[in-house]
Write a protein that holds these residues in place. Structure first.
Motif, PDB file in Angstrom:
ATOM      1  N   ALA A   1      57.074  57.392  68.315  1.00  0.00           N
ATOM      2  CA  ALA A   1      57.048  57.186  66.865  1.00  0.00           C
ATOM      3  C   ALA A   1      57.005  55.713  66.477  1.00  0.00           C
ATOM      4  O   ALA A   1      56.288  55.327  65.552  1.00  0.00           O
ATOM      5  CB  ALA A   1      58.255  57.870  66.218  1.00  0.00           C
ATOM      6  N   ALA A   2      57.733  54.882  67.176  1.00  0.00           N
ATOM      7  CA  ALA A   2      57.812  53.467  66.815  1.00  0.00           C
ATOM      8  C   ALA A   2      56.455  52.761  66.928  1.00  0.00           C
ATOM      9  O   ALA A   2      56.232  51.749  66.256  1.00  0.00           O
ATOM     10  CB  ALA A   2      58.844  52.755  67.686  1.00  0.00           C
ATOM     11  N   THR A   3      55.548  53.285  67.744  1.00  0.00           N
ATOM     12  CA  THR A   3      54.247  52.644  67.931  1.00  0.00           C
ATOM     13  C   THR A   3      53.094  53.558  67.522  1.00  0.00           C
ATOM     14  O   THR A   3      51.958  53.343  67.930  1.00  0.00           O
ATOM     15  CB  THR A   3      54.064  52.214  69.406  1.00  0.00           C
ATOM     16  OG1 THR A   3      54.205  53.370  70.249  1.00  0.00           O
ATOM     17  CG2 THR A   3      55.063  51.155  69.796  1.00  0.00           C
ATOM     18  N   ASN A   4      53.366  54.547  66.706  1.00  0.00           N
ATOM     19  CA  ASN A   4      52.343  55.531  66.333  1.00  0.00           C
ATOM     20  C   ASN A   4      51.620  55.220  65.027  1.00  0.00           C
ATOM     21  O   ASN A   4      51.058  56.118  64.411  1.00  0.00           O
ATOM     22  CB  ASN A   4      52.965  56.928  66.248  1.00  0.00           C
ATOM     23  CG  ASN A   4      52.723  57.735  67.510  1.00  0.00           C
ATOM     24  OD1 ASN A   4      52.019  57.308  68.405  1.00  0.00           O
ATOM     25  ND2 ASN A   4      53.330  58.903  67.571  1.00  0.00           N
ATOM     26  N   CYS A   5      51.582  53.976  64.596  1.00  0.00           N
ATOM     27  CA  CYS A   5      50.869  53.685  63.350  1.00  0.00           C
ATOM     28  C   CYS A   5      49.379  54.007  63.471  1.00  0.00           C
ATOM     29  O   CYS A   5      48.785  54.547  62.540  1.00  0.00           O
ATOM     30  CB  CYS A   5      51.096  52.250  62.887  1.00  0.00           C
ATOM     31  SG  CYS A   5      50.582  50.972  64.061  1.00  0.00           S
ATOM     32  N   GLY A   6      48.773  53.698  64.624  1.00  0.00           N
ATOM     33  CA  GLY A   6      47.356  54.013  64.820  1.00  0.00           C
ATOM     34  C   GLY A   6      47.094  55.509  64.822  1.00  0.00           C
ATOM     35  O   GLY A   6      46.265  56.008  64.042  1.00  0.00           O
ATOM     36  N   PRO A   7      47.794  56.281  65.675  1.00  0.00           N
ATOM     37  CA  PRO A   7      47.600  57.728  65.651  1.00  0.00           C
ATOM     38  C   PRO A   7      47.921  58.362  64.292  1.00  0.00           C
ATOM     39  O   PRO A   7      47.230  59.282  63.851  1.00  0.00           O
ATOM     40  CB  PRO A   7      48.552  58.226  66.745  1.00  0.00           C
ATOM     41  CG  PRO A   7      48.590  57.098  67.718  1.00  0.00           C
ATOM     42  CD  PRO A   7      48.587  55.863  66.848  1.00  0.00           C
ATOM     43  N   ALA A   8      48.948  57.866  63.606  1.00  0.00           N
ATOM     44  CA  ALA A   8      49.269  58.408  62.279  1.00  0.00           C
ATOM     45  C   ALA A   8      48.166  58.085  61.277  1.00  0.00           C
ATOM     46  O   ALA A   8      47.821  58.917  60.425  1.00  0.00           O
ATOM     47  CB  ALA A   8      50.612  57.863  61.785  1.00  0.00           C
ATOM     48  N   SER A   9      47.577  56.906  61.384  1.00  0.00           N
ATOM     49  CA  SER A   9      46.476  56.539  60.483  1.00  0.00           C
ATOM     50  C   SER A   9      45.228  57.363  60.767  1.00  0.00           C
ATOM     51  O   SER A   9      44.505  57.750  59.848  1.00  0.00           O
ATOM     52  CB  SER A   9      46.182  55.035  60.589  1.00  0.00           C
ATOM     53  OG  SER A   9      47.270  54.291  60.078  1.00  0.00           O
ATOM     54  N   ILE A  10      44.970  57.651  62.043  1.00  0.00           N
ATOM     55  CA  ILE A  10      43.850  58.526  62.397  1.00  0.00           C
ATOM     56  C   ILE A  10      44.098  59.922  61.820  1.00  0.00           C
ATOM     57  O   ILE A  10      43.193  60.527  61.230  1.00  0.00           O
ATOM     58  CB  ILE A  10      43.657  58.593  63.932  1.00  0.00           C
ATOM     59  CG1 ILE A  10      43.220  57.233  64.469  1.00  0.00           C
ATOM     60  CG2 ILE A  10      42.642  59.681  64.304  1.00  0.00           C
ATOM     61  CD1 ILE A  10      43.301  57.125  65.993  1.00  0.00           C
ATOM     62  N   ALA A  11      45.316  60.429  61.976  1.00  0.00           N
ATOM     63  CA  ALA A  11      45.646  61.751  61.438  1.00  0.00           C
ATOM     64  C   ALA A  11      45.471  61.783  59.919  1.00  0.00           C
ATOM     65  O   ALA A  11      44.951  62.758  59.359  1.00  0.00           O
ATOM     66  CB  ALA A  11      47.074  62.134  61.827  1.00  0.00           C
ATOM     67  N   ALA A  12      45.872  60.710  59.238  1.00  0.00           N
ATOM     68  CA  ALA A  12      45.684  60.634  57.778  1.00  0.00           C
ATOM     69  C   ALA A  12      44.204  60.634  57.430  1.00  0.00           C
ATOM     70  O   ALA A  12      43.767  61.317  56.488  1.00  0.00           O
ATOM     71  CB  ALA A  12      46.372  59.389  57.222  1.00  0.00           C
ATOM     72  N   ALA A  13      43.412  59.874  58.174  1.00  0.00           N
ATOM     73  CA  ALA A  13      41.972  59.816  57.915  1.00  0.00           C
ATOM     74  C   ALA A  13      41.322  61.185  58.098  1.00  0.00           C
ATOM     75  O   ALA A  13      40.448  61.579  57.315  1.00  0.00           O
ATOM     76  CB  ALA A  13      41.314  58.787  58.836  1.00  0.00           C
ATOM     77  N   LEU A  14      41.753  61.915  59.113  1.00  0.00           N
ATOM     78  CA  LEU A  14      41.201  63.252  59.345  1.00  0.00           C
ATOM     79  C   LEU A  14      41.566  64.207  58.213  1.00  0.00           C
ATOM     80  O   LEU A  14      40.726  65.001  57.767  1.00  0.00           O
ATOM     81  CB  LEU A  14      41.677  63.797  60.696  1.00  0.00           C
ATOM     82  CG  LEU A  14      41.010  63.143  61.902  1.00  0.00           C
ATOM     83  CD1 LEU A  14      41.820  63.376  63.165  1.00  0.00           C
ATOM     84  CD2 LEU A  14      39.578  63.654  62.061  1.00  0.00           C
ATOM     85  N   ARG A  15      42.788  64.133  57.734  1.00  0.00           N
ATOM     86  CA  ARG A  15      43.192  64.972  56.596  1.00  0.00           C
ATOM     87  C   ARG A  15      42.351  64.639  55.375  1.00  0.00           C
ATOM     88  O   ARG A  15      41.877  65.521  54.669  1.00  0.00           O
ATOM     89  CB  ARG A  15      44.668  64.765  56.282  1.00  0.00           C
ATOM     90  CG  ARG A  15      45.562  65.342  57.326  1.00  0.00           C
ATOM     91  CD  ARG A  15      47.002  65.039  57.053  1.00  0.00           C
ATOM     92  NE  ARG A  15      47.802  65.536  58.168  1.00  0.00           N
ATOM     93  CZ  ARG A  15      49.077  65.799  58.095  1.00  0.00           C
ATOM     94  NH1 ARG A  15      49.733  65.610  56.984  1.00  0.00           N
ATOM     95  NH2 ARG A  15      49.715  66.242  59.144  1.00  0.00           N
ATOM     96  N   TRP A  16      42.197  63.358  55.119  1.00  0.00           N
ATOM     97  CA  TRP A  16      41.435  62.897  53.958  1.00  0.00           C
ATOM     98  C   TRP A  16      39.968  63.344  54.066  1.00  0.00           C
ATOM     99  O   TRP A  16      39.405  63.852  53.097  1.00  0.00           O
ATOM    100  CB  TRP A  16      41.550  61.374  53.862  1.00  0.00           C
ATOM    101  CG  TRP A  16      40.725  60.756  52.810  1.00  0.00           C
ATOM    102  CD1 TRP A  16      41.009  60.657  51.475  1.00  0.00           C
ATOM    103  CD2 TRP A  16      39.454  60.120  52.983  1.00  0.00           C
ATOM    104  NE1 TRP A  16      40.000  60.001  50.811  1.00  0.00           N
ATOM    105  CE2 TRP A  16      39.031  59.660  51.727  1.00  0.00           C
ATOM    106  CE3 TRP A  16      38.639  59.894  54.094  1.00  0.00           C
ATOM    107  CZ2 TRP A  16      37.834  58.995  51.534  1.00  0.00           C
ATOM    108  CZ3 TRP A  16      37.438  59.230  53.909  1.00  0.00           C
ATOM    109  CH2 TRP A  16      37.056  58.792  52.634  1.00  0.00           C
ATOM    110  N   ALA A  17      39.373  63.163  55.240  1.00  0.00           N
ATOM    111  CA  ALA A  17      37.943  63.449  55.429  1.00  0.00           C
ATOM    112  C   ALA A  17      37.620  64.936  55.397  1.00  0.00           C
ATOM    113  O   ALA A  17      36.473  65.316  55.154  1.00  0.00           O
ATOM    114  CB  ALA A  17      37.455  62.846  56.747  1.00  0.00           C
ATOM    115  N   THR A  18      38.608  65.786  55.655  1.00  0.00           N
ATOM    116  CA  THR A  18      38.359  67.232  55.715  1.00  0.00           C
ATOM    117  C   THR A  18      39.131  68.004  54.642  1.00  0.00           C
ATOM    118  O   THR A  18      39.246  69.226  54.737  1.00  0.00           O
ATOM    119  CB  THR A  18      38.750  67.801  57.100  1.00  0.00           C
ATOM    120  OG1 THR A  18      40.169  67.653  57.288  1.00  0.00           O
ATOM    121  CG2 THR A  18      37.988  67.126  58.226  1.00  0.00           C
ATOM    122  N   GLU A  19      39.623  67.299  53.666  1.00  0.00           N
ATOM    123  CA  GLU A  19      40.426  67.925  52.611  1.00  0.00           C
ATOM    124  C   GLU A  19      41.519  68.816  53.202  1.00  0.00           C
ATOM    125  O   GLU A  19      41.755  69.932  52.751  1.00  0.00           O
ATOM    126  CB  GLU A  19      39.540  68.683  51.626  1.00  0.00           C
ATOM    127  CG  GLU A  19      38.608  67.765  50.874  1.00  0.00           C
ATOM    128  CD  GLU A  19      37.696  68.486  49.893  1.00  0.00           C
ATOM    129  OE1 GLU A  19      37.843  69.706  49.675  1.00  0.00           O
ATOM    130  OE2 GLU A  19      36.811  67.799  49.334  1.00  0.00           O
TER     131      GLU A  19
END
Length: 166
Positions: free
Chosen positions: A14-32
């Protein structure tokens, strides 16, 4: 689920998951929200469990979800890494309605916008959108540290950075 994906989710990285969390956010955004991986699921595809991630690892975390999204009727493009992109091109990308994962020096972000008052290193955020407010251009930012875990921190959800902050 919200587009915002928090990185401090109790997972081992969790402490270093900013990249994976941002990818997950982008996927949610891109696929509604039809595709909603967790940061740990993204990191598993990356295959690196030692810390922050590189641009090539962003591609590795995103690529498996292209097929997942296609099965749900979405057409996602491969990640386009653009090292040294001029800021005006980033802004043009956001103005066109596209999203972008952006590495930032967290020490340069004003305290009122930061989800950590002590972290000062490199950080990954997801940006999607611009607006003009009070005559200033602002960028819509999903910061995976903004989870409102304490009253003085921004709550979960997007915040608006002025152009100079981004």
């Amino acid at each position: 689920m919200p587009t915002q994906v928090i990185q401090l989710d109790g997972s081992p990285h969790a402490a270093t998951n900013c990249g994976p969390a941002s990818i997950a956010a982008a996927l949610r955004w891109a696929t509604e929200h039809d595709v909603e991986p967790t940061p740990s699921q993204v990191r598993k595809h990356i295959g690196d469990f030692t810390g922050g991630i590189s641009p090539d690892q962003v591609r590795a975390g995103w690529a498996p979800y292209i097929d997942v999204a296609a099965k749900k009727g979405w057409s996602l493009q491969d990640v386009q890494y653009r090292p040294g992109i001029p800021f005006d091109r980033l802004m043009a990308t956001l103005d066109k309605g596209h999203g972008a994962l952006v590495p930032i020096a967290y020490s340069q972000v004003p305290m009122r916008l930061r989800g950590s008052k002590t972290f000062k290193g490199m950080h990954a955020i997801f940006c999607a959108g611009t607006r003009t407010a009070n005559g200033a251009v602002q960028d819509k930012v999903y910061d995976p540290l903004n989870d409102g875990r304490r009253d003085e921190l921004p709550r979960r959800g997007p915040v608006w950075y002025s152009e100079p902050v981004l």
